[in-house]
Write a protein that holds these residues in place. Structure first.
Motif, PDB file in Angstrom:
ATOM      1  N   ILE A 100     -29.037 -46.324 -43.613  1.00  0.00           N
ATOM      2  CA  ILE A 100     -28.815 -47.918 -44.633  1.00  0.00           C
ATOM      3  C   ILE A 100     -30.296 -48.560 -44.007  1.00  0.00           C
ATOM      4  CG2 ILE A 100     -28.478 -48.432 -41.344  1.00  0.00           C
ATOM      5  CD1 ILE A 100     -26.057 -50.914 -43.025  1.00  0.00           C
ATOM      6  N   GLU A 101     -30.711 -49.451 -44.421  1.00  0.00           N
ATOM      7  CA  GLU A 101     -31.557 -50.334 -44.842  1.00  0.00           C
ATOM      8  C   GLU A 101     -30.823 -51.759 -44.771  1.00  0.00           C
ATOM      9  OE1 GLU A 101     -34.704 -48.908 -47.417  1.00  0.00           O
ATOM     10  OE2 GLU A 101     -34.645 -47.472 -46.887  1.00  0.00           O
ATOM     11  N   ILE A 102     -31.361 -52.550 -43.390  1.00  0.00           N
ATOM     12  CA  ILE A 102     -30.736 -54.207 -43.306  1.00  0.00           C
ATOM     13  C   ILE A 102     -32.330 -55.331 -43.741  1.00  0.00           C
ATOM     14  CG2 ILE A 102     -30.021 -55.955 -42.261  1.00  0.00           C
ATOM     15  CD1 ILE A 102     -28.261 -53.865 -41.675  1.00  0.00           C
ATOM     16  N   THR A 103     -32.453 -55.563 -45.150  1.00  0.00           N
ATOM     17  CA  THR A 103     -34.022 -56.646 -44.365  1.00  0.00           C
ATOM     18  C   THR A 103     -32.983 -58.189 -44.422  1.00  0.00           C
ATOM     19  OG1 THR A 103     -34.598 -54.931 -46.442  1.00  0.00           O
ATOM     20  CG2 THR A 103     -35.570 -58.033 -46.862  1.00  0.00           C
ATOM     21  N   LEU A 104     -33.992 -58.491 -43.626  1.00  0.00           N
ATOM     22  CA  LEU A 104     -33.159 -59.676 -43.137  1.00  0.00           C
ATOM     23  C   LEU A 104     -34.700 -61.084 -43.258  1.00  0.00           C
ATOM     24  CD1 LEU A 104     -31.701 -58.911 -39.588  1.00  0.00           C
ATOM     25  CD2 LEU A 104     -30.684 -59.679 -41.503  1.00  0.00           C
ATOM     26  N   ALA A 105     -33.935 -62.096 -43.286  1.00  0.00           N
ATOM     27  CA  ALA A 105     -35.190 -63.166 -43.987  1.00  0.00           C
ATOM     28  C   ALA A 105     -34.778 -64.087 -42.171  1.00  0.00           C
ATOM     29  CB  ALA A 105     -35.055 -64.001 -45.613  1.00  0.00           C
ATOM     30  N   LYS A 106     -36.068 -64.680 -41.819  1.00  0.00           N
ATOM     31  CA  LYS A 106     -36.466 -65.618 -41.217  1.00  0.00           C
ATOM     32  C   LYS A 106     -35.516 -67.105 -42.032  1.00  0.00           C
ATOM     33  CE  LYS A 106     -40.975 -66.626 -39.999  1.00  0.00           C
ATOM     34  NZ  LYS A 106     -42.276 -67.573 -39.640  1.00  0.00           N
TER      35      LYS A 106
END
Length: 130
Positions: A100-106
């Motif tokens: 799994i790859e989860i991309t989070l932004a500020k």
């Protein structure tokens, strides 16, 4: 479990391996809040962070992402799941692992929340010295 970790560490993912804002999470090496705090530092530096995990560490990544979202530090940008072949030396054949790859932004409140957390930390340290 160590054999799997070694396989993950020696795994080659091509160009993606060079991403500077990626955190590869293990469920055996570090405590949960190590990754939460590391992700906050990465977001200070890069504005977004990619959390990546294989197999049993997926639950850890999801928990880290949820803590950051629920506390207002991050917003979800992208979630990607795949299956990868990992070379297993003990069996002599590749083993398939979920990834799994989860991309989070500020979040918009990120800088404000970080400043407040730093003020609280400084106040607590000042009380300790008195």
């Amino acid at each position: 479990m160590e054999g799997i970790t070694e396989g993950v560490n020696s795994m080659s993912l091509g160009v993606d391996n060079q991403k500077k804002n990626r955190i590869q999470v293990s469920n055996t090496k570090k405590p949960l809040f190590f990754y939460v705090n590391l992700a906050k530092r990465y977001m200070q530096q890069y504005t977004d962070v990619e959390l990546s995990a294989l197999g049993m560490a997926i639950a850890t990544v999801v928990t880290v992402a949820e803590i950051l979202k629920n506390n207002g530090f991050a917003v979800e940008k992208k979630i990607m799941t795949t299956t990868v072949d990992i070379k297993d030396d003990s069996r002599g054949r590749p083993v398939q692992k979920a990834k799994i790859e989860i991309t989070l932004a500020k979040s918009e409140k990120f800088d404000e929340l970080m400043a407040a957390a730093n003020e609280e930390k400084e106040a607590a340290e000042a009380q300790e010295h008195n």
